[in-house]
Write an enzyme that holds these catalytic residues in place. Sequence first.
Site, short mmCIF file in Angstrom:
data_model
loop_
_atom_site.label_atom_id
_atom_site.label_comp_id
_atom_site.label_asym_id
_atom_site.label_seq_id
_atom_site.Cartn_x
_atom_site.Cartn_y
_atom_site.Cartn_z
CG HIS A 168 -4.38 -4.88 1.12
ND1 HIS A 168 -5.41 -3.31 1.00
CD2 HIS A 168 -5.39 -5.31 2.82
CE1 HIS A 168 -6.07 -3.00 2.45
NE2 HIS A 168 -6.48 -4.18 3.42
CB CYS B 47 -7.44 -2.38 6.00
SG CYS B 47 -7.61 -3.94 6.77
NE ARG C 273 -18.55 -3.62 1.25
CZ ARG C 273 -19.18 -4.56 1.00
NH1 ARG C 273 -20.64 -5.72 0.60
NH2 ARG C 273 -18.58 -5.69 1.12
CD GLU D 131 -3.00 -1.03 -0.15
OE1 GLU D 131 -3.35 -0.26 -0.67
OE2 GLU D 131 -3.89 -1.89 -0.44
#
Lengths: 216, 216, 216, 216
Positions: C168, C145, C92, C82
């Site tokens: 990830h 995360c 979500r 990342e």
Amino acid sequence: MDEATILLTGFEPFGGEAVNPSAQVAQALHGRRIAGATVHALELPCRFGDALAALTAAIAASRPQLVLALGQAGGRCDFSIERVAINVDDARIADNGGHQPIDQAVVPAGPAAYFATLPIKAMVAALQAAGLPASVSQSAGTFVCNHVFYGLMHSLRQHPGVRGGFIHLPLLPEQATRQRGQPSLPLSTMVEGVAIALAAALSHSVDLRRSGGAEA
Amino acid sequence: MDEATILLTGFEPFGGEAVNPSAQVAQALHGRRIAGATVHALELPCRFGDALAALTAAIAASRPQLVLALGQAGGRCDFSIERVAINVDDARIADNGGHQPIDQAVVPAGPAAYFATLPIKAMVAALQAAGLPASVSQSAGTFVCNHVFYGLMHSLRQHPGVRGGFIHLPLLPEQATRQRGQPSLPLSTMVEGVAIALAAALSHSVDLRRSGGAEA
Amino acid sequence: MDEATILLTGFEPFGGEAVNPSAQVAQALHGRRIAGATVHALELPCRFGDALAALTAAIAASRPQLVLALGQAGGRCDFSIERVAINVDDARIADNGGHQPIDQAVVPAGPAAYFATLPIKAMVAALQAAGLPASVSQSAGTFVCNHVFYGLMHSLRQHPGVRGGFIHLPLLPEQATRQRGQPSLPLSTMVEGVAIALAAALSHSVDLRRSGGAEA
Amino acid sequence: MDEATILLTGFEPFGGEAVNPSAQVAQALHGRRIAGATVHALELPCRFGDALAALTAAIAASRPQLVLALGQAGGRCDFSIERVAINVDDARIADNGGHQPIDQAVVPAGPAAYFATLPIKAMVAALQAAGLPASVSQSAGTFVCNHVFYGLMHSLRQHPGVRGGFIHLPLLPEQATRQRGQPSLPLSTMVEGVAIALAAALSHSVDLRRSGGAEA
């Protein structure tokens, strides 16, 4: 003498959807004249057996020169011109009648598969020439779409000279609003594309020689 | 009396790749005893015609009780147990001999398709039970993989009782370093999975009844 | 004098999963010596706030020279290094404590984003050189995360010279058996890859100049 | 008194494409009145630096109340309302001027990121209510699109009250005929959708509270 007829079928909604683009496209083209033939639209139930019974009855009644069945394929992004139907019903989800056959033949003692008798490469070429995304598909699945496609081609053995095939359509944009990440095309684009594909089918008695393959 | 033999084939690299997991998996399992049978590995050329000639010669020579062909399927993420082979060669890219057939029959006058005669559902179930991702695939494509799969099943009509099928494998991680966004599995996982699938195939003379279908 | 320490965190399972590869990888590397430093593993709760509290407490306690947080990313097929954490929590799905923040800042009055201070291009290069698929990712999402990644980088402003970042990981194969069509990598491959990425991070004080971008 | 103006930008084609939907949509909406404001369209070069110079000059000249930049995102299937622009240029391919910056700041000494100041959730909601697929995107990439988006938000700090944002659009169907497997939407659908998004932006001074997040 009878007028030339195209039998164009779509399915009722299934899988929890409120609409099915295939039925909407068929309905939108009902009565349209394409290359000298008139489209006769028919909505099929999304049920094993019943769908095929309705289709074969309509073939007997309308005596078409060409039969094109349409279906919805969530996840696909273009006009998928199907190459082959296989003799198996294997349902991951139940049909609209609650049936979920597993590894049953569409037609017991029928051949393992039938190829579409439409000029699939010419249909892809005509769509692409019109700026619409299209490809040959090597599998129509094992649900009611493949069931109808297989049953159609099996029936047409009794109707020499009548050609048949299947096109899978993407979702409509309104369906994609609820299924994030799914490609879609608007109804008007689908209607235009299916008309183009039908015109190409009627104007090519022999298919084009161009690649439409897949490695896997 | 002869010992029971499994003929396990893989392909040489193609499409610009330096390696092909299918050949590596077959080689890794050469000589392995699985459910009482011994694996005989064979690398096939990625060429229409020649691949099939090599396969049929090996069947004649090794007289296997089961034949499993393996192939590489970039873009797929699991063990894809193929259900059906179709009677068409339609190459999007040239094979390793520079040939690119379009819409030719694998076997002129052959049937439209053959179904695998391996217990594909039991193989999927065994892989999943071992924690490995697997699914039934409804299309092996139209390239050399499908060509070999179709030709295999056609040949086995001359060998009653010998079962055959095809598994597509993902890329190896090292291949995925050069093809960004492609799923992969390491060789050791693939070797383990193919051994499991073979054991399941040998131990199930009748397939499981469980869904392995697709809507489209 | 204290020994050099790497703080390596993973998350507990979330989203209905029974396992989380990030915690398993961290645990597997606990105690491992990499480039002269010893890995200290920590499992974080998948809860906004609590995860960050646990992380900052561990940083204070273990005084690491480098902190790498790991997370699970269903749908991704490689080691996703990342690049940037953004100052927003937008869930979500609910976290494991039942909280679902929408458009809240991770750190009120914090900057809009922090870049990782690890050599992300060198980490990608080292993984690829080892035959493992890897890429720079431009988004760590907006769930726990990213929350931990942002909070980590914010905390490290108080620890000059301590570098931090986030990777990830794909699903494990056993998770992919229940989520059809999802890429996966086995645990041993992930453990190997994270060790390689850590070694590369420790051995590069300046990042490589190579592209890791995306058009969109 | 001046009439309210919306500055709507699109890009020239890049990456070997002959067209770019973003420029076509902007041009199609030029002069359109939306919620009391008039659209002023501008085509930007797909070149780092020059694109931003053209944009800031147009902001100075047209004194818009709202600026929306559009870009093409091959592979995406919906209206992607971008949340955040990051301060990095990292080009995987060269821009139209042959430049390929790697890990350079868009604005040296600028903050790590800017959030869009448009009501991104309200824009998604309005599109979905109109039956069009839309989602919040957490990354605008690191190419000229993100460059323009970041530079736009940086410039708007000098223009209090002027809001700005970015929408990525899918390919056009005609582009998808040459890039098999890519989602697309026709121009008319994109034009309709961008008009709807602009109307929603103008009519919401405060954004809706609804989830638009991603796990990774």
